[in-house]
Design a protein around this motif. Structure first.
Motif, PDB file in Angstrom:
ATOM      1  N   LEU A  63     136.943   5.306  52.056  1.00 32.69           N
ATOM      2  CA  LEU A  63     135.974   6.140  52.757  1.00 32.69           C
ATOM      3  C   LEU A  63     135.485   7.170  51.752  1.00 32.69           C
ATOM      4  CD1 LEU A  63     137.702   6.811  56.223  1.00 32.69           C
ATOM      5  CD2 LEU A  63     136.651   4.713  55.334  1.00 32.69           C
ATOM      6  N   ALA A  64     134.166   7.308  51.599  1.00 37.22           N
ATOM      7  CA  ALA A  64     133.653   8.105  50.488  1.00 37.22           C
ATOM      8  C   ALA A  64     132.356   8.815  50.828  1.00 37.22           C
ATOM      9  CB  ALA A  64     133.417   7.212  49.263  1.00 37.22           C
ATOM     10  N   GLY A  65     132.152   9.940  50.142  1.00 33.83           N
ATOM     11  CA  GLY A  65     130.870  10.616  50.113  1.00 33.83           C
ATOM     12  C   GLY A  65     130.084  10.161  48.899  1.00 33.83           C
ATOM     13  N   GLY A  66     129.198  11.025  48.413  1.00 34.43           N
ATOM     14  CA  GLY A  66     128.258  10.626  47.385  1.00 34.43           C
ATOM     15  C   GLY A  66     128.744  10.727  45.958  1.00 34.43           C
ATOM     16  N   VAL A  67     128.423  11.820  45.276  1.00 32.47           N
ATOM     17  CA  VAL A  67     128.639  11.900  43.830  1.00 32.47           C
ATOM     18  C   VAL A  67     130.118  11.814  43.479  1.00 32.47           C
ATOM     19  CG1 VAL A  67     128.294  13.315  41.784  1.00 32.47           C
ATOM     20  CG2 VAL A  67     126.500  13.199  43.524  1.00 32.47           C
ATOM     21  N   GLY A  68     130.961  12.633  44.105  1.00 29.57           N
ATOM     22  CA  GLY A  68     132.391  12.580  43.828  1.00 29.57           C
ATOM     23  C   GLY A  68     132.992  11.254  44.249  1.00 29.57           C
ATOM     24  N   GLY A  69     132.559  10.759  45.408  1.00 29.50           N
ATOM     25  CA  GLY A  69     133.038   9.464  45.860  1.00 29.50           C
ATOM     26  C   GLY A  69     132.653   8.356  44.905  1.00 29.50           C
ATOM     27  N   LYS A 108     132.162   8.616  41.642  1.00 32.69           N
ATOM     28  CA  LYS A 108     133.013   8.696  40.442  1.00 32.69           C
ATOM     29  C   LYS A 108     134.375   8.072  40.717  1.00 32.69           C
ATOM     30  CE  LYS A 108     132.931  12.088  37.569  1.00 32.69           C
ATOM     31  NZ  LYS A 108     133.004  13.411  36.892  1.00 32.69           N
ATOM     32  N   PHE A 109     134.919   8.361  41.909  1.00 35.37           N
ATOM     33  CA  PHE A 109     136.231   7.807  42.237  1.00 35.37           C
ATOM     34  C   PHE A 109     136.168   6.289  42.345  1.00 35.37           C
ATOM     35  CE2 PHE A 109     139.310   6.302  45.375  1.00 35.37           C
ATOM     36  CZ  PHE A 109     140.481   6.611  44.695  1.00 35.37           C
ATOM     37  N   VAL A 110     135.179   5.779  43.049  1.00 33.57           N
ATOM     38  CA  VAL A 110     135.088   4.328  43.237  1.00 33.57           C
ATOM     39  C   VAL A 110     134.859   3.625  41.910  1.00 33.57           C
ATOM     40  CG1 VAL A 110     133.776   2.476  44.337  1.00 33.57           C
ATOM     41  CG2 VAL A 110     134.339   4.540  45.635  1.00 33.57           C
ATOM     42  N   ARG A 111     134.099   4.242  41.021  1.00 36.25           N
ATOM     43  CA  ARG A 111     133.885   3.618  39.712  1.00 36.25           C
ATOM     44  C   ARG A 111     135.192   3.506  38.933  1.00 36.25           C
ATOM     45  NH1 ARG A 111     129.237   6.131  36.026  1.00 36.25           N
ATOM     46  NH2 ARG A 111     130.897   7.627  35.560  1.00 36.25           N
ATOM     47  N   GLY A 112     136.028   4.547  39.001  1.00 34.19           N
ATOM     48  CA  GLY A 112     137.333   4.481  38.348  1.00 34.19           C
ATOM     49  C   GLY A 112     138.250   3.468  39.007  1.00 34.19           C
ATOM     50  N   LEU A 113     138.224   3.419  40.339  1.00 33.99           N
ATOM     51  CA  LEU A 113     139.014   2.414  41.062  1.00 33.99           C
ATOM     52  C   LEU A 113     138.572   1.018  40.677  1.00 33.99           C
ATOM     53  CD1 LEU A 113     140.946   1.497  43.349  1.00 33.99           C
ATOM     54  CD2 LEU A 113     139.031   1.826  44.943  1.00 33.99           C
ATOM     55  N   ARG A 114     137.267   0.804  40.586  1.00 35.44           N
ATOM     56  CA  ARG A 114     136.757  -0.513  40.197  1.00 35.44           C
ATOM     57  C   ARG A 114     137.251  -0.897  38.806  1.00 35.44           C
ATOM     58  NH1 ARG A 114     130.400  -1.180  39.239  1.00 35.44           N
ATOM     59  NH2 ARG A 114     131.020   0.177  37.514  1.00 35.44           N
ATOM     60  N   ALA A 115     137.260   0.049  37.878  1.00 32.43           N
ATOM     61  CA  ALA A 115     137.752  -0.238  36.526  1.00 32.43           C
ATOM     62  C   ALA A 115     139.225  -0.641  36.561  1.00 32.43           C
ATOM     63  CB  ALA A 115     137.547   0.982  35.635  1.00 32.43           C
ATOM     64  N   LEU A 116     140.013   0.053  37.373  1.00 33.39           N
ATOM     65  CA  LEU A 116     141.431  -0.291  37.524  1.00 33.39           C
ATOM     66  C   LEU A 116     141.594  -1.693  38.082  1.00 33.39           C
ATOM     67  CD1 LEU A 116     144.512   0.549  37.765  1.00 33.39           C
ATOM     68  CD2 LEU A 116     143.924   1.230  40.115  1.00 33.39           C
ATOM     69  N   VAL A 117     140.833  -1.998  39.134  1.00 29.15           N
ATOM     70  CA  VAL A 117     140.954  -3.311  39.771  1.00 29.15           C
ATOM     71  C   VAL A 117     140.556  -4.415  38.809  1.00 29.15           C
ATOM     72  CG1 VAL A 117     139.890  -4.773  41.546  1.00 29.15           C
ATOM     73  CG2 VAL A 117     140.736  -2.488  42.143  1.00 29.15           C
ATOM     74  N   ARG A 118     139.475  -4.213  38.081  1.00 31.53           N
ATOM     75  CA  ARG A 118     139.040  -5.247  37.137  1.00 31.53           C
ATOM     76  C   ARG A 118     140.087  -5.498  36.062  1.00 31.53           C
ATOM     77  NH1 ARG A 118     132.632  -3.516  36.328  1.00 31.53           N
ATOM     78  NH2 ARG A 118     131.832  -4.753  38.083  1.00 31.53           N
ATOM     79  N   ARG A 119     140.777  -4.442  35.667  1.00 33.69           N
ATOM     80  CA  ARG A 119     141.760  -4.576  34.591  1.00 33.69           C
ATOM     81  C   ARG A 119     143.102  -5.111  35.082  1.00 33.69           C
ATOM     82  NH1 ARG A 119     142.359   0.610  33.162  1.00 33.69           N
ATOM     83  NH2 ARG A 119     144.354   0.780  34.254  1.00 33.69           N
ATOM     84  N   ASP A 120     143.583  -4.578  36.212  1.00 38.66           N
ATOM     85  CA  ASP A 120     144.956  -4.846  36.633  1.00 38.66           C
ATOM     86  C   ASP A 120     145.095  -5.638  37.921  1.00 38.66           C
ATOM     87  OD1 ASP A 120     145.688  -3.338  34.440  1.00 38.66           O
ATOM     88  OD2 ASP A 120     146.046  -1.497  35.586  1.00 38.66           O
ATOM     89  N   LEU A 121     144.044  -5.695  38.741  1.00 43.18           N
ATOM     90  CA  LEU A 121     144.147  -6.352  40.045  1.00 43.18           C
ATOM     91  C   LEU A 121     142.927  -7.253  40.259  1.00 43.18           C
ATOM     92  CD1 LEU A 121     145.148  -3.150  42.042  1.00 43.18           C
ATOM     93  CD2 LEU A 121     146.704  -5.030  41.449  1.00 43.18           C
ATOM     94  N   PRO A 122     142.730  -8.237  39.414  1.00 46.49           N
ATOM     95  CA  PRO A 122     141.483  -9.009  39.455  1.00 46.49           C
ATOM     96  C   PRO A 122     141.257  -9.762  40.756  1.00 46.49           C
ATOM     97  CG  PRO A 122     143.083 -10.028  37.982  1.00 46.49           C
ATOM     98  CD  PRO A 122     143.626  -8.685  38.327  1.00 46.49           C
ATOM     99  N   SER A 123     142.293  -9.989  41.541  1.00 44.11           N
ATOM    100  CA  SER A 123     142.104 -10.701  42.808  1.00 44.11           C
ATOM    101  C   SER A 123     141.762  -9.761  43.957  1.00 44.11           C
ATOM    102  CB  SER A 123     143.372 -11.487  43.163  1.00 44.11           C
ATOM    103  OG  SER A 123     144.457 -10.607  43.404  1.00 44.11           O
ATOM    104  N   ALA A 126     125.491   4.752  40.778  1.00 43.80           N
ATOM    105  CA  ALA A 126     126.626   4.936  39.862  1.00 43.80           C
ATOM    106  C   ALA A 126     127.318   3.614  39.574  1.00 43.80           C
ATOM    107  CB  ALA A 126     127.607   5.940  40.444  1.00 43.80           C
ATOM    108  N   LEU A 127     127.531   2.806  40.612  1.00 42.51           N
ATOM    109  CA  LEU A 127     128.207   1.530  40.404  1.00 42.51           C
ATOM    110  C   LEU A 127     127.326   0.539  39.648  1.00 42.51           C
ATOM    111  CD1 LEU A 127     129.876   1.303  43.910  1.00 42.51           C
ATOM    112  CD2 LEU A 127     131.048   1.659  41.723  1.00 42.51           C
ATOM    113  N   ALA A 128     126.010   0.696  39.782  1.00 45.16           N
ATOM    114  CA  ALA A 128     125.083  -0.163  39.033  1.00 45.16           C
ATOM    115  C   ALA A 128     124.916   0.291  37.593  1.00 45.16           C
ATOM    116  CB  ALA A 128     123.724  -0.188  39.723  1.00 45.16           C
TER     117      ALA A 128
END
Length: 322
Positions: A9-15, A17-32, A62-64
């Protein structure tokens, strides 16, 4: 603990930034794993005949990878010729500048809405342009706009936030139309089927609070079998970004990491949280929060880059495993 289905659950700018970092983690460590983001729509408004959705757009841009990193909002490489023309005609808000590329998004969205598509379908079409790496959902398809009650009358949240810079004291917040709203298609189902639900370090009053205020969403969060973990948007008594302190003051909540956790409440006592991350500067709050029924941990919470933010997200997933 499985973490194949992550809901944020997220808002705009801060949300974003968080989702972008989470996405980087998932791509690296949790690809499924998959990420579904439920975005605040309370900041949305009609302006110059166009439907503007600030938080959804901040997340999408941001995600794009096309967002303006310097300003923190809008598109990179913007020009503002159209906004200047609108101002010359006396149309819109001269202090709420929309860039030309951004206006293209708003025109496309408004056209689709007027063709009869619900907002959730419009978001899907717009975000299909880029490989976002997440499923982006609006909290609701209905128009639920946040207004601020002030001594000068009610203002749309964006007017209070941008024009007055939150300097005009807020006496309260009203979500117009919320009583007739429902969660957008897929939102309640995503929360119900999640392996973990994360509350991004977004404004707890007008971002996360508005999302949870949509009928059906808070109930879904409370009912899910997934652990619900939040991350504090306050570090050492100061907001990380924006003017959330002005929003918190209006509802009588201190600008304090532990106070915000108690505002959300423990699921064991009719709230929504199972766990809460505070920054190391607020480590002294951990023991008391645990006593209140909220599992807590102190970790670095500055979102300085995707790696640091990914480490925050990893800490949230570890806490969920407890």
């Amino acid at each position: 603990m499985a973490t194949d289905r992550i809901v944020v659950l997220a808002g705009g700018v801060g949300g974003a930034k968080f989702v972008r970092g989470l996405r980087a983690l998932v791509r690296r460590d949790l690809p499924s794993a998959s990420i579904t983001v439920v975005a605040n729509t309370g900041d949305d408004l009609w302006l110059a005949g166009l439907r503007v959705t600030p938080d959804l757009d901040s997340l999408m841009y941001a995600l794009a990878g096309v967002n303006d990193e310097q300003r923190g909002w809008g598109r990179a490489g913007e020009t503002e010729r159209v906004s200047a023309e609108l101002t010359a005609y006396g149309v819109g808000w001269p202090w709420f500048t929309l860039g030309d590329l951004d206006l293209g998004t708003h025109i496309a969205r408004s056209s689709m809405l007027r063709d009869g598509l619900p907002l959730s379908a419009v978001v899907e079409r717009l975000s299909a342009r880029w490989p976002l790496g997440v499923r982006l959902l609006p909290a609701t398809d209905q128009e639920v706009e946040t207004h601020v009650v002030t001594d000068e009358g009610e203002l749309h949240f964006e007017e209070w936030w941008v024009r007055t810079r939150a300097a005009l004291p807020a006496r309260g917040f009203v979500q117009h139309g919320v009583e007739h709203a429902t969660a957008a298609p897929g939102v309640a189902e995503a929360i119900r089927d999640a392996d973990v639900v994360l509350l991004a370090p977004s404004n707890p009053v007008v971002s996360i609070g508005t999302v949870l205020g949509i009928p059906g969403i808070r109930e879904a969060v409370r009912a899910t079998a997934a652990p619900v973990i939040g991350l504090s948007p306050v570090i050492g008594g100061s907001v990380v970004r924006g003017m959330a302190d002005a929003c918190l003051a209006a509802i009588g909540v201190a600008t304090d990491a532990a106070a915000i956790a108690r505002h959300y409440g423990a699921r064991s006592t009719e709230g929504v949280l199972d766990g809460w991350l505070v920054d190391e500067a607020d480590a002294g709050a951990v023991e008391a929060l645990e006593a209140d029924g909220i599992r807590a941990e102190a970790v670095p919470l500055w979102m300085t880059d995707d790696d640091a933010t990914g480490a925050m997200a990893a800490a949230a997933l570890r806490l969920a495993g407890r």
